[in-house]
Design an enzyme around this catalytic site. Structure first.
Site, PDB file in Angstrom:
ATOM      1  CG  HIS A  72      31.337   5.182 -76.709  1.00 23.52           C
ATOM      2  ND1 HIS A  72      31.369   4.717 -78.003  1.00 23.52           N
ATOM      3  CD2 HIS A  72      30.208   5.907 -76.601  1.00 23.52           C
ATOM      4  CE1 HIS A  72      30.308   5.157 -78.661  1.00 23.52           C
ATOM      5  NE2 HIS A  72      29.587   5.890 -77.830  1.00 23.52           N
ATOM      6  CE  LYS A  99      45.146   0.955 -82.466  1.00 26.62           C
ATOM      7  NZ  LYS A  99      43.876   0.307 -82.258  1.00 26.62           N
ATOM      8  NE  ARG A 100      44.035  11.262 -79.252  1.00 26.31           N
ATOM      9  CZ  ARG A 100      43.397  12.335 -78.779  1.00 26.31           C
ATOM     10  NH1 ARG A 100      42.346  12.818 -79.431  1.00 26.31           N
ATOM     11  NH2 ARG A 100      43.792  12.946 -77.681  1.00 26.31           N
ATOM     12  CE  LYS A 146      43.194   4.271 -78.103  1.00 31.20           C
ATOM     13  NZ  LYS A 146      42.017   3.551 -78.661  1.00 31.20           N
ATOM     14  CE  LYS A 183      37.007   3.735 -89.241  1.00 29.86           C
ATOM     15  NZ  LYS A 183      37.401   4.858 -88.367  1.00 29.86           N
ATOM     16  CB  THR A 197      35.826   1.899 -85.313  1.00 32.63           C
ATOM     17  OG1 THR A 197      36.529   3.023 -84.788  1.00 32.63           O
ATOM     18  CG2 THR A 197      34.547   1.687 -84.536  1.00 32.63           C
TER      19      THR A 197
END
Ligand code: NBY
Length: 838
Positions: A373, A564-565, A570, A676, A672
């Site tokens: 991952h 998100k985290r 990110k 969504k 992911t």
């Protein structure tokens, strides 16, 4: 009744208060459970008591399915998928189970007829936060799809007493609060005390000769811990299958306590108990950093050993012999966290079941598959040799043996390539010695997969390149997917109803059917309904934000969401640079016409990750300035919503107009959340990273806002020598924004507060924010333009949702079944009256 077995419940032939679905039966069941299970009556019952009574009422209606399913899997010839994961981020059970049973509306109405507030009951459920982020949530989506596709499966993991911490924001900073999710009881689980398993730790090994004069090794541990399984049923959607999620809790074995008691060492006995039970106390809250903590390895080995011993027991109970174990179970390793399983299965087969090495190795390789991952080097698990050998001395010997044989094969193929041997070795000997868990997982599995097309390519070219060259046939891609049950039907009933009115209900378990919505894109009436639905959901969210956080947001503004985290890769801070850019523009030109936007953030930072926490502080500080500036009025708002979790995800994905997927290319394995959002009709602004690439391919480039460097350009720029100053000095807009942060403008004049962040950008910028800044800003300007044409935006929104079929976890699970697990559906038979309602 003549014999116990003939009791009506075991015959399962007619409806009773625990299976019946008439309103009267359900009301009786609620009262019964309140009184007989919770031991309360309406005069003393708390809201939680009513919730528990409701949960038991729903669970009762799942049990026949669960038992029939479990029973069916004990038959010879049924292959069971065993999903091994240190995390399962399930989210609230109640609504999901009601939807999957097909009784949501019925139960909601019934509850309300009794005078209770269904929504209030639904909202007090404590969600099991037994995961950090994407990896744990993926495991939960996959469990849902396995059941829905009627694939025999069991999920194995850890029953953490404290899951991911609850996040509060105080003075703009993240504060971590213990997650006491079990404090009022968990009605969804059943402990199976009689299936407890023992796990050994530490000590030493010794050699001996068995009765056939073969050399063998036995392990003499210095600690034994009990694993107690807690089972939760995982229902499929409108099918009879209810698979099991089995989570292990650590307990001290009584025998040890008694011995110490007898020795008079009371404190020692209690202490031993406490230490044993620590193993499953708390989830490590790091989502992409390994710390090499002993307790973490204990957790991993503990749950993996329990699970493998449990599988062997189930296999032998079928009347099979140990040699056919791999025909009963396909075991998937969710990242390297359970990869010690490779050595543990070898130990069980060779030491405990006395198989020869070669046969044991064949079984092991046939059993395991490994999903990677991450590409981030700091997230690749490796254990210091010393720590490893103290805790798992026998496993280290086994790993050495695996390594020796493996490197022998490598040497045969590549003679005189000692660099390659060193790179492939299971032991990192470049400095301090480590066991490399990704190598153990790769060698011990017959299949290795990444979680999006780009990610798998990068694995092959980079992180696992030597393994790819050696075993190209082992590598496959399995692009992630998410379950449309939770992520559309449960979370977005308004949209689900609109879709169903147009194309029926088949799309819920065949998401490709959403394609049929394309036929309505040119239908102005449908577009109007679509837009109105989004508007209504945004209004709900706006009200929620007002009621719970006291911030007024404009439901007509563009909802721009990044949840998100928190992580530098990110790039939540790139989003902030855009916000400040807009703010500057408006300050410099107060009459500027802009598209009003509400920026919504959510996400937790690992408690030890200082820069990530500072980014949270920055978001809140910028929000403070903007939200209190009368010039911004209804035009810009910034909200950081605390404690982002599954429940909040269910609220926010449906309300988004724009989904921020802005990681540096090559860093996000898949993502992911991106799926969504798009399923719920948000448009994506994103880089060519992870699954964004495939989403864009599916929805069409014209319906996706693309910006930023490609992975190749990132590599290129870095190898040429990236210098953030070049961008700072040549882009006045960027310079202004950075200078504004440095000046203390967002920190009450404190020029030091954000310095670590600003300096990290100016002097290193490892995730290339500056390089992507202008492209991001230009792209956001296109978003603004596009949003002004609501008719066109709505078309793009519909097309996004309509083309997301590929990203159902059902598609992903079918690929795993066919290409890795060799698993097929098993229909569960159930008496007519009890079957799923349409
Ligand atoms: O897995 C995520 C990836 O970042 C994301 O791109 C992908 O979509 C998702 C599902 O494949 N990884 C992730 O969530 N990782 C963790 O949560 C995690 C947790 C613990 C540890 C490492 C990573 N750990 O070392 O303890």
């Amino acid at each position: 009744m003549t014999t116990f077995e003939q009791a009506p419940i075991f015959q399962c032939e007619f409806e009773d208060d625990r299976t019946g679905l008439s309103k009267e039966t359900i009301k009786r069941a609620l009262a019964d459970n309140l009184f007989y299970i919770q031991g309360k009556y309406p005069g003393t019952a708390t809201l939680n008591d009513y919730y528990m009574a409701l949960a038991y009422t729903v669970r009762d209606r799942m049990l026949q399915r669960w038992f029939k399913t479990t029973e069916a899997y004990t038959k010879k010839g049924v292959k069971v998928v065993s999903y091994l994961s240190a995390e399962f981020l399930l989210g609230p059970h109640l609504s999901n189970n009601l939807i999957n049973l097909g009784i949501y509306d019925l139960v909601r109405q019934t509850v309300e007829e009794t005078g209770l507030d269904f929504v209030q009951l639904r909202e007090i459920e404590e969600e099991p936060g037994l995961g950090n982020g994407g990896l744990g949530r993926l495991a939960a989506c996959y469990m849902d799809s396995l059941s829905t596709l009627e694939i025999p499966a069991i999920g194995y993991g850890i029953r953490y007493e404290f899951g991911i911490f609850d996040q509060e924001i105080r003075d703009g900073w993240q504060v971590e609060i213990t997650d006491k999710w079990l404090h009022l009881g968990n009605p969804w689980e059943i402990p199976r005390l009689e299936e407890t398993i023992e796990v050994k730790f530490g000590g030493r090994t010794e050699g001996y000769y068995d009765e056939k004069c073969r050399y063998r090794v036995r392990w003499i541990p210095d600690k034994v811990v009990k694993g107690v399984p807690y089972d939760t049923p995982i229902l499929g959607y409108r099918v009879n299958t209810a698979n099991t999620l089995r989570l292990w809790k650590a307990e001290a074995p009584e025998s040890f306590e008694f011995k110490a008691f007898n020795d008079g060492n009371y404190y020692g006995a209690v202490n031993k108990k406490v230490v044993s039970e620590n193993i499953t106390k708390v989830l490590y809250p790091n989502d992409d950093l390994v710390q090499g903590k002993e307790l973490r390895l204990e957790q991993q080995y503990f749950f993996v050993s329990c699970s493998l011993q449990d599988m062997i027991r189930l296999h032998l109970q079928k009347g099979e012999t140990i040699e056919t174990f791999h025909q009963s179970f396909a075991v998937q390793l969710n990242d390297t966290h359970p990869s010690i399983g490779v050595a543990e299965l070898m130990r069980l087969l060779v030491d405990e079941y006395q198989l020869e090495w070669d046969q044991a190795w064949q079984i092991t390789q046939n059993t395991f598959g490994y999903t990677n991952h991450t590409l981030l080097p700091e997230a690749l698990e490796k254990w210091p040799l010393k720590l490893f050998s103290n805790l798992l001395p026998r496993h280290l010997q086994i790993i050495y043996e695996i390594n020796q044989r493996f490197l022998g094969q490598v040497r045969a193929k590549y003679p005189d390539d000692s660099d390659r041997l060193a790179r492939l070795s299971l032991i990192d000997e470049s400095g301090e010695k480590y066991v490399r868990m990704a190598h153990l997982a790769s060698v011990g599995s017959h299949a290795i997969n990444g979680v999006a097309a780009l990610h798998t390519e990068l694995l092959k070219q980079d992180v696992l390149r030597d393994f790819y060259e050696f075993w190209p046939e082992k590598f496959t891609n399995k692009t992630n997917g998410v379950t449309p049950r939770r992520w559309i039907v449960v979370s977005n009933p308004l949209l689900a109803n609109l879709i169903t009115r147009k194309i029926g209900t088949d799309w819920i378990s065949h998401l490709e059917d959403l394609k049929q919505l394309e036929a309505f894109v040119e239908d102005a009436e449908f577009r109007h309904e679509w837009r109105q639905t989004k508007q209504d959901i945004k209004t709900y969210l706006a009200n929620y934000i007002k009621d719970n956080h006291g911030i007024e947001v404009n439901p007509a503004s563009l909802f721009d969401v990044q949840v998100k985290r928190l992580h530098e890769y990110k790039r939540q801070h790139l989003n902030v640079l855009h916000i400040i850019t807009l703010y500057k523009r408006l300050k410099d030109n107060p009459n500027l016409e802009i598209t009003p936007r509400t920026f919504i953030f959510g996400g937790k930072a690992a408690p030890g990750y200082f820069i990530a926490k500072l980014i949270i502080k920055l978001i809140n500080s910028v929000g403070d300035v903007i939200n209190n500036d009368p010039d911004m009025r209804d035009r810009l708002k910034v909200v950081f919503l605390p404690d982002y979790n599954v429940r909040f995800g269910q609220r926010v994905y449906p309300a988004a107009d724009l989904s921020e997927q802005i990681s540096t290319a090559g860093k996000e394995a898949s993502g992911t959340g991106n799926m969504k959002f798009a399923m719920n009709g948000a448009l994506t602004i994103g880089t060519l990273d992870g699954a964004n690439i495939e989403i864009r391919e599916e929805v069409g480039a014209e319906n996706f806002f693309l910006f930023g460097l490609t992975t190749e350009q990132v590599y290129d720029l870095k190898s040429r020598g990236y210098n953030p100053w070049d961008y700072y000095n040549s882009n006045p807009q960027l310079k202004e924004v950075i200078d504004l942060i440095s000046s203390g403008f967002f920190s009450h004049g404190d020029t030091n507060l954000f310095r670590p962040l600003v300096d990290s950008l100016l002097y290193h910028d490892p995730y290339l924010l500056f390089a992507d800044y202008q492209s991001y800003i230009d792209c956001q300007d296109q978003v603004n333009q596009a949003y002004r044409d609501q008719e066109h935006w709505t078309k793009m929104s519909i097309l996004n949702a309509a083309r997301m079929g590929k990203f159902s976890s059902d598609r992903a699970i079918k690929e795993y079944c066919q290409e890795i697990w060799n698993a097929v559906p098993v229909k569960i038979e159930l008496a007519e009256y009890i079957q799923a309602r349409a």
